[in-house]
Design a protein around this motif. Structure first.
Motif, short mmCIF file in Angstrom:
data_model
loop_
_atom_site.label_atom_id
_atom_site.label_comp_id
_atom_site.label_asym_id
_atom_site.label_seq_id
_atom_site.Cartn_x
_atom_site.Cartn_y
_atom_site.Cartn_z
N GLU A 47 -47.90 65.85 27.27
CA GLU A 47 -47.09 66.23 26.12
C GLU A 47 -46.63 65.01 25.34
OE1 GLU A 47 -43.87 68.60 27.54
OE2 GLU A 47 -45.16 70.26 28.19
N VAL A 48 -46.80 63.84 25.92
CA VAL A 48 -46.42 62.59 25.25
C VAL A 48 -47.51 62.22 24.25
CG1 VAL A 48 -45.83 60.16 25.60
CG2 VAL A 48 -45.21 61.86 27.33
N THR A 49 -47.11 61.69 23.10
CA THR A 49 -48.07 61.27 22.09
C THR A 49 -47.59 60.01 21.39
OG1 THR A 49 -49.22 61.93 20.04
CG2 THR A 49 -46.99 62.79 20.36
N PHE A 50 -48.54 59.21 20.90
CA PHE A 50 -48.20 58.06 20.08
C PHE A 50 -47.90 58.46 18.64
CE2 PHE A 50 -51.21 55.56 23.01
CZ PHE A 50 -50.17 55.11 23.81
N SER A 146 -53.32 47.91 36.39
CA SER A 146 -52.06 47.49 35.78
C SER A 146 -52.23 46.14 35.10
CB SER A 146 -50.95 47.39 36.85
OG SER A 146 -51.15 46.25 37.67
N THR A 147 -51.25 45.81 34.28
CA THR A 147 -51.16 44.49 33.66
C THR A 147 -49.68 44.24 33.37
OG1 THR A 147 -51.70 43.14 31.72
CG2 THR A 147 -51.61 45.51 31.37
N PRO A 148 -49.22 42.98 33.46
CA PRO A 148 -47.83 42.70 33.10
C PRO A 148 -47.59 42.77 31.60
CG PRO A 148 -48.98 40.67 33.65
CD PRO A 148 -49.91 41.79 33.99
N TYR A 149 -48.67 42.86 30.83
CA TYR A 149 -48.53 42.88 29.37
C TYR A 149 -48.24 44.29 28.85
CZ TYR A 149 -50.16 38.09 29.11
OH TYR A 149 -50.26 36.73 29.24
N VAL A 150 -47.36 44.36 27.87
CA VAL A 150 -47.08 45.62 27.17
C VAL A 150 -47.42 45.44 25.71
CG1 VAL A 150 -45.33 46.46 28.77
CG2 VAL A 150 -44.65 44.97 26.89
N PHE A 151 -47.64 46.57 25.03
CA PHE A 151 -48.20 46.55 23.69
C PHE A 151 -47.35 47.39 22.73
CE2 PHE A 151 -51.36 46.27 27.02
CZ PHE A 151 -52.04 45.11 26.69
N ILE A 152 -47.38 47.02 21.46
CA ILE A 152 -46.67 47.77 20.42
C ILE A 152 -47.68 48.64 19.69
CG2 ILE A 152 -45.29 47.64 18.32
CD1 ILE A 152 -44.27 44.90 19.27
N VAL A 153 -47.48 49.95 19.74
CA VAL A 153 -48.36 50.91 19.07
C VAL A 153 -47.56 51.62 17.99
CG1 VAL A 153 -49.80 52.96 19.36
CG2 VAL A 153 -49.73 51.23 21.17
N ASP A 154 -48.10 51.66 16.78
CA ASP A 154 -47.34 52.25 15.67
C ASP A 154 -47.57 53.75 15.54
OD1 ASP A 154 -49.70 52.72 14.21
OD2 ASP A 154 -49.43 50.97 12.91
N LYS A 155 -46.96 54.33 14.53
CA LYS A 155 -47.00 55.79 14.34
C LYS A 155 -48.39 56.31 14.00
CE LYS A 155 -42.19 56.23 12.84
NZ LYS A 155 -41.29 56.86 11.84
N ASP A 156 -49.27 55.41 13.54
CA ASP A 156 -50.62 55.82 13.14
C ASP A 156 -51.66 55.46 14.20
OD1 ASP A 156 -49.80 56.79 10.56
OD2 ASP A 156 -49.56 54.69 9.96
N LEU A 157 -51.19 55.20 15.43
CA LEU A 157 -52.07 54.88 16.56
C LEU A 157 -52.81 53.56 16.35
CD1 LEU A 157 -51.57 58.05 16.81
CD2 LEU A 157 -53.63 58.05 18.19
N SER A 158 -52.12 52.59 15.79
CA SER A 158 -52.67 51.24 15.63
C SER A 158 -51.91 50.27 16.53
CB SER A 158 -52.57 50.77 14.18
OG SER A 158 -53.41 51.53 13.33
N LEU A 159 -52.66 49.35 17.13
CA LEU A 159 -52.05 48.29 17.93
C LEU A 159 -51.54 47.21 17.00
CD1 LEU A 159 -51.51 46.85 20.67
CD2 LEU A 159 -53.83 45.91 20.48
N ARG A 160 -50.27 46.84 17.16
CA ARG A 160 -49.67 45.78 16.35
C ARG A 160 -49.47 44.53 17.21
NH1 ARG A 160 -47.19 47.03 11.51
NH2 ARG A 160 -47.74 49.14 10.81
N GLY A 161 -49.55 43.38 16.59
CA GLY A 161 -49.34 42.13 17.30
C GLY A 161 -49.31 40.97 16.34
N ARG A 162 -49.70 39.80 16.82
CA ARG A 162 -49.67 38.58 16.01
C ARG A 162 -51.08 38.03 15.81
NH1 ARG A 162 -44.41 34.99 17.80
NH2 ARG A 162 -42.87 36.69 17.73
N THR A 163 -51.34 37.58 14.60
CA THR A 163 -52.65 36.97 14.31
C THR A 163 -52.57 35.45 14.29
OG1 THR A 163 -52.19 37.24 11.95
CG2 THR A 163 -53.53 38.94 13.03
N SER A 164 -51.37 34.90 14.29
CA SER A 164 -51.23 33.44 14.24
C SER A 164 -50.08 32.99 15.14
CB SER A 164 -51.00 32.97 12.81
OG SER A 164 -49.89 33.64 12.22
N ASP A 165 -50.10 33.47 16.38
CA ASP A 165 -49.08 33.06 17.34
C ASP A 165 -49.25 31.58 17.67
OD1 ASP A 165 -47.01 33.84 19.47
OD2 ASP A 165 -48.58 32.91 20.67
#
Length: 208
Positions: A47-50, A146-165
């Motif tokens: 029942e969970v959704t992004f 598993s992974t210790p990393y977590v991710f930011i997913v937006d309302k449109d099912l896109s992965l967000r992050g940094r391109t110039s960290d």
């Protein structure tokens, strides 16, 4: 001449400074999209959704006890700050069979804050791998899925992050084992995406 100089200092420079910083917000106020159309967890009979949510998404794995430290870091440093935002949620993907371990973890997390926006989705390992692959990151799941990393997913099912960290170049996720990374990077990026959606809502309201 002195009067003109004083007028410039008092009135013109503040306006120029405002325009400079305002343009900076407009230019840098969006978190880059790294991957579009990732697989929604709703496809796992959940029942969970992004969709229409700003999600912090993680892979807890079958060895839940080992991930407790990372979960508590996230709970304290990210969840407690932002869970009151209406469309904000945590989603953790967990292999089938770890239900009792997750129940224990939820009890411990719930002793610190209301965890009604922590969502745990259970699936078989092949389904977990498929969802993970859809993120298209440079990070791998371990043998416990598993992974210790977590991710930011937006309302449109896109992965967000940094391109110039400054450390990694393209940054897909945030290491929940590192309090410094949560404080210095992830917190800022969550603020950016929440502000982005707030600005969009205000703009839509003003255009009506």
């Amino acid at each position: 001449m002195k009067k003109v100089f004083v007028l410039v200092v008092l009135f013109i420079l503040p306006v120029v400074a405002y325009l400079f910083f305002a343009s900076g917000v407009n230019n840098f106020g969006k978190l880059p999209i790294l991957t579009e159309n990732i697989e929604d967890v709703s496809s796992l009979n959940s029942e969970v959704t992004f969709a229409n949510k700003i999600s912090i998404f993680g892979f807890l794995g079958s060895n839940v006890e080992v991930k407790k430290g990372a979960a508590f870091n996230l709970n304290q440093k990210i969840y407690k700050q932002f869970f009151e935002f209406k469309d904000f949620q945590f989603v953790m993907l967990v292999p089938l069979g770890a239900e009792d371990k997750v129940k224990e973890l939820k009890k411990e997390l719930g002793g610190l804050v209301n965890i009604n926006k922590w969502n745990f989705v259970f699936a078989d390992t092949s389904e977990i791998q498929n969802v993970y692959n859809s993120l298209q990151t440079n990070i791998k799941l371990d043998s416990n899925y598993s992974t210790p990393y977590v991710f930011i997913v937006d309302k449109d099912l896109s992965l967000r992050g940094r391109t110039s960290d400054e450390d990694e170049g393209t940054k897909y996720g945030f290491n929940a084992n590192s309090v410094a990374e949560l404080n210095n990077k992830m917190e800022d990026d969550v603020k950016i995406i929440l502000a982005e959606y707030r600005m969009a809502l205000k703009k839509n309201a003003a255009n009506r």
